[in-house]
Scaffold this active site. Structure first.
Site, mmCIF file in Angstrom:
data_model
loop_
_atom_site.group_PDB
_atom_site.id
_atom_site.type_symbol
_atom_site.label_atom_id
_atom_site.label_comp_id
_atom_site.label_asym_id
_atom_site.label_seq_id
_atom_site.Cartn_x
_atom_site.Cartn_y
_atom_site.Cartn_z
ATOM 1 N N TYR A 2 26.408 27.577 47.121
ATOM 2 C CA TYR A 2 25.593 27.290 48.298
ATOM 3 C C TYR A 2 25.572 25.772 48.445
ATOM 4 C CZ TYR A 2 23.806 32.134 48.224
ATOM 5 O OH TYR A 2 23.676 33.499 48.245
ATOM 6 N N GLY A 20 35.997 34.070 50.474
ATOM 7 C CA GLY A 20 37.292 33.934 49.811
ATOM 8 C C GLY A 20 37.185 34.039 48.299
ATOM 9 N N THR A 60 41.932 22.229 49.337
ATOM 10 C CA THR A 60 42.386 23.614 49.206
ATOM 11 C C THR A 60 41.383 24.537 49.892
ATOM 12 O OG1 THR A 60 43.325 23.058 47.061
ATOM 13 C CG2 THR A 60 43.094 25.388 47.572
ATOM 14 N N GLY A 86 38.834 31.114 51.498
ATOM 15 C CA GLY A 86 38.164 31.834 52.587
ATOM 16 C C GLY A 86 37.513 30.918 53.614
HETATM 17 C C1 LIG Z 1 28.784 34.669 55.274
HETATM 18 C C2 LIG Z 1 28.679 34.174 53.865
HETATM 19 C C3 LIG Z 1 28.250 35.070 52.876
HETATM 20 C C4 LIG Z 1 28.160 34.640 51.558
HETATM 21 N N1 LIG Z 1 27.719 35.530 50.614
HETATM 22 C C5 LIG Z 1 27.630 35.126 49.329
HETATM 23 C C6 LIG Z 1 27.166 36.027 48.315
HETATM 24 O O1 LIG Z 1 26.819 37.183 48.581
HETATM 25 N N2 LIG Z 1 27.117 35.578 47.040
HETATM 26 C C7 LIG Z 1 27.476 34.293 46.696
HETATM 27 O O2 LIG Z 1 27.451 33.952 45.522
HETATM 28 N N3 LIG Z 1 27.922 33.421 47.630
HETATM 29 C C8 LIG Z 1 27.997 33.804 48.929
HETATM 30 N N4 LIG Z 1 28.430 32.908 49.870
HETATM 31 C C9 LIG Z 1 28.853 31.555 49.440
HETATM 32 C C10 LIG Z 1 30.300 31.586 48.935
HETATM 33 O O3 LIG Z 1 30.365 32.174 47.658
HETATM 34 C C11 LIG Z 1 30.846 30.145 48.804
HETATM 35 O O4 LIG Z 1 30.793 29.503 50.039
HETATM 36 C C12 LIG Z 1 32.289 30.159 48.258
HETATM 37 O O5 LIG Z 1 32.598 28.891 47.716
HETATM 38 C C13 LIG Z 1 33.270 30.509 49.350
HETATM 39 O O6 LIG Z 1 34.570 30.583 48.869
HETATM 40 P P1 LIG Z 1 35.773 30.463 49.940
HETATM 41 O O7 LIG Z 1 37.056 30.538 49.206
HETATM 42 O O8 LIG Z 1 35.525 31.396 51.059
HETATM 43 O O9 LIG Z 1 35.494 29.014 50.524
HETATM 44 P P2 LIG Z 1 36.363 27.694 50.765
HETATM 45 O O10 LIG Z 1 35.609 26.946 51.805
HETATM 46 O O11 LIG Z 1 37.794 28.018 51.011
HETATM 47 O O12 LIG Z 1 36.248 26.962 49.360
HETATM 48 C C14 LIG Z 1 35.012 26.560 48.786
HETATM 49 C C15 LIG Z 1 35.275 25.428 47.791
HETATM 50 O O13 LIG Z 1 36.193 25.872 46.784
HETATM 51 C C16 LIG Z 1 37.418 25.131 46.849
HETATM 52 N N5 LIG Z 1 38.522 26.096 46.722
HETATM 53 C C17 LIG Z 1 38.771 27.167 47.514
HETATM 54 N N6 LIG Z 1 39.851 27.812 47.083
HETATM 55 C C18 LIG Z 1 40.309 27.140 45.997
HETATM 56 C C19 LIG Z 1 41.422 27.317 45.137
HETATM 57 N N7 LIG Z 1 42.264 28.336 45.304
HETATM 58 N N8 LIG Z 1 41.614 26.429 44.140
HETATM 59 C C20 LIG Z 1 40.769 25.386 43.982
HETATM 60 N N9 LIG Z 1 39.694 25.160 44.762
HETATM 61 C C21 LIG Z 1 39.469 26.037 45.774
HETATM 62 C C22 LIG Z 1 37.420 24.472 48.206
HETATM 63 O O14 LIG Z 1 38.215 23.316 48.213
HETATM 64 C C23 LIG Z 1 35.940 24.195 48.423
HETATM 65 O O15 LIG Z 1 35.558 23.061 47.705
HETATM 66 C C24 LIG Z 1 28.511 33.302 51.206
HETATM 67 C C25 LIG Z 1 28.940 32.430 52.198
HETATM 68 C C26 LIG Z 1 29.005 32.833 53.517
HETATM 69 C C27 LIG Z 1 29.443 31.857 54.573
#
Ligand SMILES: Cc1cc2nc3c(=O)[nH]c(=O)nc-3n(C[C@H](O)[C@H](O)[C@H](O)COP(=O)(O)OP(=O)(O)OC[C@H]3O[C@@H](n4cnc5c(N)ncnc54)[C@H](O)[C@@H]3O)c2cc1C
Ligand SMILES: *[C@@H]1O[C@H](CO)[C@@H](O)[C@H](O)[C@H]1NC(C)=O
Ligand SMILES: *[C@@H]1O[C@H](CO)[C@@H](O)[C@H](O)[C@H]1NC(C)=O
Ligand SMILES: *[C@@H]1O[C@H](CO)[C@@H](O)[C@H](O)[C@H]1NC(C)=O
Ligand SMILES: *[C@@H]1O[C@H](CO)[C@@H](O)[C@H](O)[C@H]1NC(C)=O
Ligand SMILES: *[C@@H]1O[C@H](CO)[C@@H](O)[C@H](O)[C@H]1NC(C)=O
Ligand SMILES: *[C@@H]1O[C@H](CO)[C@@H](O)[C@H](O)[C@H]1NC(C)=O
Length: 490
Positions: free
Chosen positions: A435, A193, A121, A124
């Site tokens: 992280y 995301g 899944t 973001g």
């Molecule tokens: C530029 C950048 C800035 C950031 N800044 C911060 C910050 O300020 N504070 C902080 O705490 N973290 C920060 N992060 C880290 C961020 O919180 C994590 O990487 C977070 O998991 C990203 O969520 P995503 O949905 O974008 O990622 P994805 O890569 O889509 O998902 C991350 C994980 O969650 C799972 N997942 C995603 N959506 C779902 C769903 N709907 N149901 C079940 N599982 C799901 C995915 O399978 C994967 O295992 C940052 C990361 C980056 C790259």
């Protein structure tokens, strides 16, 4: 079998024609990506055909899924690949599915279960190890939630329902559009995301006053291995607990969160003070470490380290020496005249002056840059390569660069991680799930890793709670349908 395959091939070809007729986010990006095809076996295999047929059996519209043969596959695949490094070692998904409703999510889970084809899944796509779009354990279907992103704010109850595929910048924007005195505590990067972030913690500038994002989640709707969509009332408090910090990926597909909005003053104050090594940065960092976590809860100060300057002469003959610069970036939930005496008391070394401070509306602050970003997104002028923020695997420091990480960067990070050992948490050396770091350990490929093996790294993320998470996992997903390199095991 052969006839199923033929019928499937035919439908795939027809579908590509339909693709062209359906103006689903067709834009310049398509041109960019078509020239950047990834290497996949170009003939459809039986897994993808069966999955397509199963989705069709569940009445999912054909313009919502793409096989590698589709022109749009690369476009949607790369649209939120934030880090290409994990792709070096991963197979591509056999299908990308972009649900637009809960029923679609349910269909994907049911098909995954009946056909025994795993899913990943993605919300973001910011996972530092790319676990949402890269897999080292064979064929998988990518469930990408980017079209499931609506946000509904209820000022009356001070809550919002936000779909998992929204990004936190959109949430900040939607909140600001309703009120200037409420906010949601979450991270700094607007493109992070909601789906991953809220289930894995969520650190940000408001955390000292209001906790993490997951502390402010009141309800969740999730698609489970059973094929049902449930909410807090029907999943029970154990799973609800697990989904707020344990990461969603081990338990199901989170469709939406209900979040609690928090009250913030109409005026807040920000400042950034930068010092380099020659200007006494070391002493300031030392002081900051010892005071920042215990001062007035309305005050958040982070320290950002960068290397500035170089030893070569610039064209005007001036030499800028290469040095480390530390920027203390702060948000204070209050006005300037309240902040100054607080800093004078707890961090006088910073020599903060009134003119260093800027007062602004808190909503203005949260959406800083988002408005422009959304505008450019709407006009489609923002290419996906600009949206991509490539990041190295995170250890204790966050390293986000705009270029591809190569082995040299990863090697540097590993040495830095080792260097930090004496100064950070011990037994276990803790890690933060959001992280993500696969260096601390992974489930074994092709083997059902058990709780005892996974404990070695699981306790770094979750400490004593790992066991409780493993029980919650066993209850909701006994066949381990939702697994990845670092999923929780029964
Ligand atoms: C530029 C950048 C800035 C950031 N800044 C911060 C910050 O300020 N504070 C902080 O705490 N973290 C920060 N992060 C880290 C961020 O919180 C994590 O990487 C977070 O998991 C990203 O969520 P995503 O949905 O974008 O990622 P994805 O890569 O889509 O998902 C991350 C994980 O969650 C799972 N997942 C995603 N959506 C779902 C769903 N709907 N149901 C079940 N599982 C799901 C995915 O399978 C994967 O295992 C940052 C990361 C980056 C790259
Ligand atoms: C789709 O439905 C047909 C007719 O009910 C059934 O025979 C077939 O097995 C289903 N296919 C899949 C992959 O579920
Ligand atoms: C790819 O995976 C193998 C084994 O799983 C590992 O040894 C190798 O270092 C990985 N390569 C990269 C580039 O991550
Ligand atoms: C902001 O609010 C206005 C009026 O309530 C509404 O028309 C508009 O669509 C909202 N914008 C966003 C991005 O939510
Ligand atoms: C050196 O620093 C100057 C000023 O910061 C910058 O313009 C220049 O590009 C740098 N040169 C190199 C080789 O990094
Ligand atoms: C750079 O370092 C040299 C030698 O230490 C020093 O004399 C010079 O003033 C420094 N320049 C700047 C711009 O800091
Ligand atoms: C899987 O587990 C079995 C039994 O525990 C073990 O013998 C085997 O080596 C493992 N395979 C891998 C790839 O680790």
């Amino acid at each position: 079998m052969a006839s199923v395959l033929c019928e499937c091939l035919r439908s795939l070809i027809q579908k590509d024609i339909q693709d062209l007729l359906i103006p689903l986010f067709i834009n310049v990006l398509f041109l960019l990506y078509s020239s950047r095809a990834i290497n996949v076996d170009q003939s459809p295999n039986s897994d993808e055909c069966e999955f397509v047929e199963c989705l069709r059996n569940h009445s999912v519209p054909p313009n919502l899924y793409f096989t590698p043969q589709s022109h749009f596959f690369n476009h949607f695949f790369f649209s939120s690949v934030r880090n290409r490094r994990p792709l070096l070692n991963s197979s591509k998904p056999i299908l990308i599915f972009l649900p637009t409703s809960e029923n679609h999510v349910q269909a994907a889970v049911l098909c995954s279960r009946s056909l025994d084809i795993p899913t990943r899944t993605r919300s973001g796509g910011h996972d530092y190890e790319g676990l949402s779009y890269a897999s080292t354990s064979g064929p998988f279907v990518l469930i990408d939630l980017q079209f499931l992103s609506s946000i509904k704010i209820d000022m009356h109850s001070g809550t919002a329902w936000v779909h998992a595929g929204a990004i936190i910048g959109e949430l900040y924007y939607a909140i600001a559009n309703h009120s200037r005195t409420v906010a949601f505590p979450a991270g700094l990067g607007p493109t992070v995301g909601v789906g991953g972030h809220l289930s894995g913690g969520g650190l940000g500038t408001l955390m000292r006053s209001f906790g993490l994002s997951s502390d402010n989640v009141e309800d969740i709707r999730i698609g489970l291995a059973s094929g049902e969509i449930k909410d807090r009332g029907t999943i029970g408090e154990e799973l609800f607990w697990a989904l707020r910090g344990g990461g969603g990926a081990s338990f199901g597909v989170i469709v939406a969160y209900k979040v609690r909005l928090v009250a913030v003053p109409s005026k807040v104050t920000v400042f950034t003070i930068s010092k380099n090594l020659e200007g006494g940065a070391t002493k300031l960092v030392d002081k900051w470490q010892r005071m920042a976590y215990k001062v007035d809860k309305r005050l958040f100060i982070r320290a950002v380290f960068t290397v500035v300057g170089n030893d070569s002469e610039s064209s005007d003959g001036n030499k800028t020496n290469r040095t480390v610069q530390v920027s203390f970036k702060s948000l204070f939930l209050g006005e300037k005249n309240e902040l100054l005496p607080i800093i004078e008391d707890c961090f006088p070394e910073l020599e903060l002056k009134a003119e260093d401070c800027t007062e602004m509306g808190s909503s203005t602050l949260q959406i800083c840059g988002v408005e422009e970003w959304m505008r450019s997104l709407k006009s489609s002028s923002l290419s996906s390569s600009e949206r991509n923020l490539f990041s190295c695997p995170l250890f204790d420091a966050e390293v986000v660069g705009r270029r591809r990480c190569n082995e040299r960067h990863v090697d540097w990070l590993r040495r830095f991680y080792k260097f930090m050992t004496p100064y950070v948490s011990k037994n276990p050396r803790a890690a933060y799930l959001n992280y993500r770091d696969l260096d601390i350990g992974t489930n074994v490929k092709g083997n059902k890793t058990n709780y005892w093996e996974a404990r070695v790294w699981g306790e770094r993320y979750y400490k004593g709670n790992f066991k409780r998470l493993a029980y919650a996992k066993g209850e909701v997903d006994p066949t381990n349908m939702f697994m990845n390199e670092q999923s929780v095991n029964e």
